[in-house]
Scaffold this motif. Structure first.
Motif, mmCIF file in Angstrom:
data_model
loop_
_atom_site.group_PDB
_atom_site.id
_atom_site.type_symbol
_atom_site.label_atom_id
_atom_site.label_comp_id
_atom_site.label_asym_id
_atom_site.label_seq_id
_atom_site.Cartn_x
_atom_site.Cartn_y
_atom_site.Cartn_z
ATOM 1 N N LEU A 169 0.829 -1.206 0.000
ATOM 2 C CA LEU A 169 0.000 0.000 0.000
ATOM 3 C C LEU A 169 0.861 1.254 0.000
ATOM 4 N N LYS A 170 1.998 1.200 0.671
ATOM 5 C CA LYS A 170 2.902 2.348 0.730
ATOM 6 C C LYS A 170 3.659 2.549 -0.579
ATOM 7 N N THR A 171 4.034 1.447 -1.229
ATOM 8 C CA THR A 171 4.910 1.543 -2.401
ATOM 9 C C THR A 171 4.177 1.434 -3.731
ATOM 10 N N ASN A 172 3.031 0.781 -3.743
ATOM 11 C CA ASN A 172 2.295 0.575 -4.995
ATOM 12 C C ASN A 172 0.794 0.616 -4.721
ATOM 13 N N PRO A 173 0.284 1.778 -4.312
ATOM 14 C CA PRO A 173 -1.113 1.853 -3.855
ATOM 15 C C PRO A 173 -2.145 1.470 -4.907
ATOM 16 N N ASP A 174 -1.818 1.570 -6.190
ATOM 17 C CA ASP A 174 -2.791 1.264 -7.233
ATOM 18 C C ASP A 174 -2.861 -0.222 -7.577
ATOM 19 N N SER A 175 -2.085 -1.033 -6.911
ATOM 20 C CA SER A 175 -2.108 -2.467 -7.164
ATOM 21 C C SER A 175 -3.492 -3.045 -6.865
ATOM 22 N N ARG A 176 -3.823 -4.097 -7.606
ATOM 23 C CA ARG A 176 -5.082 -4.802 -7.362
ATOM 24 C C ARG A 176 -4.841 -6.103 -6.593
ATOM 25 N N ALA A 198 -13.297 -14.321 5.882
ATOM 26 C CA ALA A 198 -12.255 -15.153 5.297
ATOM 27 C C ALA A 198 -11.301 -14.438 4.345
ATOM 28 N N PHE A 199 -11.714 -13.325 3.746
ATOM 29 C CA PHE A 199 -10.936 -12.766 2.643
ATOM 30 C C PHE A 199 -11.153 -11.261 2.599
ATOM 31 N N MET A 200 -10.073 -10.489 2.552
ATOM 32 C CA MET A 200 -10.210 -9.030 2.484
ATOM 33 C C MET A 200 -9.323 -8.466 1.391
ATOM 34 N N GLN A 201 -9.783 -7.362 0.800
ATOM 35 C CA GLN A 201 -9.016 -6.662 -0.217
ATOM 36 C C GLN A 201 -9.054 -5.168 0.090
ATOM 37 N N PHE A 202 -7.902 -4.523 -0.071
ATOM 38 C CA PHE A 202 -7.793 -3.086 0.168
ATOM 39 C C PHE A 202 -7.651 -2.355 -1.162
ATOM 40 N N TYR A 203 -8.114 -1.115 -1.176
ATOM 41 C CA TYR A 203 -8.221 -0.330 -2.411
ATOM 42 C C TYR A 203 -7.942 1.125 -2.078
ATOM 43 N N VAL A 204 -7.082 1.761 -2.885
ATOM 44 C CA VAL A 204 -6.727 3.165 -2.659
ATOM 45 C C VAL A 204 -7.206 4.001 -3.839
ATOM 46 N N ALA A 205 -7.928 5.075 -3.547
ATOM 47 C CA ALA A 205 -8.365 6.019 -4.575
ATOM 48 C C ALA A 205 -8.532 7.392 -3.940
ATOM 49 N N ASN A 206 -8.032 8.416 -4.595
ATOM 50 C CA ASN A 206 -8.151 9.800 -4.112
ATOM 51 C C ASN A 206 -7.609 9.960 -2.693
ATOM 52 N N GLY A 207 -6.529 9.241 -2.401
ATOM 53 C CA GLY A 207 -5.896 9.362 -1.096
ATOM 54 C C GLY A 207 -6.659 8.710 0.038
ATOM 55 N N LYS A 208 -7.624 7.834 -0.307
ATOM 56 C CA LYS A 208 -8.440 7.180 0.712
ATOM 57 C C LYS A 208 -8.286 5.661 0.604
#
Length: 314
Positions: A169-176, A198-208
């Motif tokens: 998240l720090k180095t490649n926030p746009d990764s899927r 069981a399963f989580m995914q994080f997503y970065v957009a507009n600094g959020k």
């Protein structure tokens, strides 16, 4: 938290009656999603009091990679006790009163409940005071903390999924590929309770930072309010470390169910009017998610309606 109440109504009106592993019986729907804008307030249920301290101590237990109830019991958190207790009362070491099907029997028999409570008190004391007993009966197997922090790799090493996602998240926030899974087919049969969330995914957009959780099995009355608060808190903690604002918590449910012995409690809750959401306060002295202790996390402006008790299905 109208999203949660809408889910309860949906199950009451549209759910199908199903049997289940515990023998209690449920009303269930399959495939449901709720969305919470974390900027609008911390999603802690207000139509009944939810013990935020327990949410915090359990999440920190996961984050530290712990799988033994000892540290939870020492923190006066007993939400995992029943599964460890069941391990003890089914063992040859246990010589007390018959605890067969103790959860449902205690829910319907006050005399038997007093006996269970007495044995549970003995169990918790042994866990805290006897290291060997804690090792034998306190460990729940490779549950959440093990999978998050020490997923076994094929080369004999382990993978720290949580640390890896934070670094990504720090180095490649746009990764899927910001994904953490607790569902490990090779070890699921060794767990006291296979992972529900069981399963989580994080997503970065507009600094959020947003988080979507897939929960295969959802005890809507007792478990889901804790799950919502826990993953909202996790999102806040990771966002803070990554210097991001919070976005949404998206909660996707597989089998979302109300237990047959929770129906009256749900009706009571649905008759209540939600109150304003509280706000989350995190210590500014902590830079890493791995440094937090219970006292570093608090909630402000929480004014819930009284709690509603219901038996847990084990």
């Amino acid at each position: 938290m109208e999203q949660y109440l809408t889910l309860c109504r949906h199950i009451m009106e549209n759910g199908v009656e199903k049997g289940d592993r515990t023998g209690t019986g449920t009303k269930s729907v399959f495939g449901y999603q709720m969305r919470f804008d974390l900027a609008e307030g911390f999603p802690l249920l207000t139509t009944k009091k939810t013990a935020f301290r327990l949410v915090v101590s359990e999440l920190l237990w996961f984050i530290k990679g712990d799988t033994n109830v000892k540290s939870l019991i020492e923190a006066n958190n007993h939400i995992w006790d029943d599964w460890a207790f069941e391990k003890w009362v089914k063992s040859d070491d246990y010589t007390g009163p018959d605890m067969t099907d103790f959860g449902r029997r205690a829910a319907n028999d006050p005399v038997f409940k007093a006996i269970v409570d007495e044995q549970m008190e003995i169990f918790c004391s042994k866990i805290v005071e006897n290291a060997q007993f804690a090792a034998d009966f306190g460990d729940l197997g490779p549950v959440y903390g093990r999978q998050w922090r020490s997923w076994p790799a094929k080369n004999g090493e382990t993978i720290d999924q949580l640390q890896k996602v934070i670094e990504q998240l720090k180095t490649n926030p746009d990764s899927r590929r910001h994904i953490i899974t607790a569902w490990n087919p090779a070890e699921v049969d060794d767990m006291a309770l296979p992972p529900c969330h069981a399963f989580m995914q994080f997503y970065v957009a507009n600094g959020k930072l947003s988080c979507q959780l897939y929960q295969r099995s959802a005890d809507v009355f007792l478990g889901v309010p804790f799950n919502i608060a826990s993953y909202a808190l996790l999102t806040h903690l990771i966002a803070k470390e990554c210097d991001l604002e919070v976005g949404e918590f998206v909660h996707t449910l597989g089998d979302a169910h109300l237990y047959a012995n929770h129906m009256e409690q749900v009706e009571t809750q649905l008759a209540r009017t939600p109150r304003s959401l509280p706000t989350l306060s995190l210590s500014n002295e902590k830079e890493s998610i791995f440094d937090y202790e219970i006292e570093d996390i608090s909630i402000e402006g929480y004014d819930p309606l009284p709690g509603i008790k219901a038996p847990i299905a084990v």
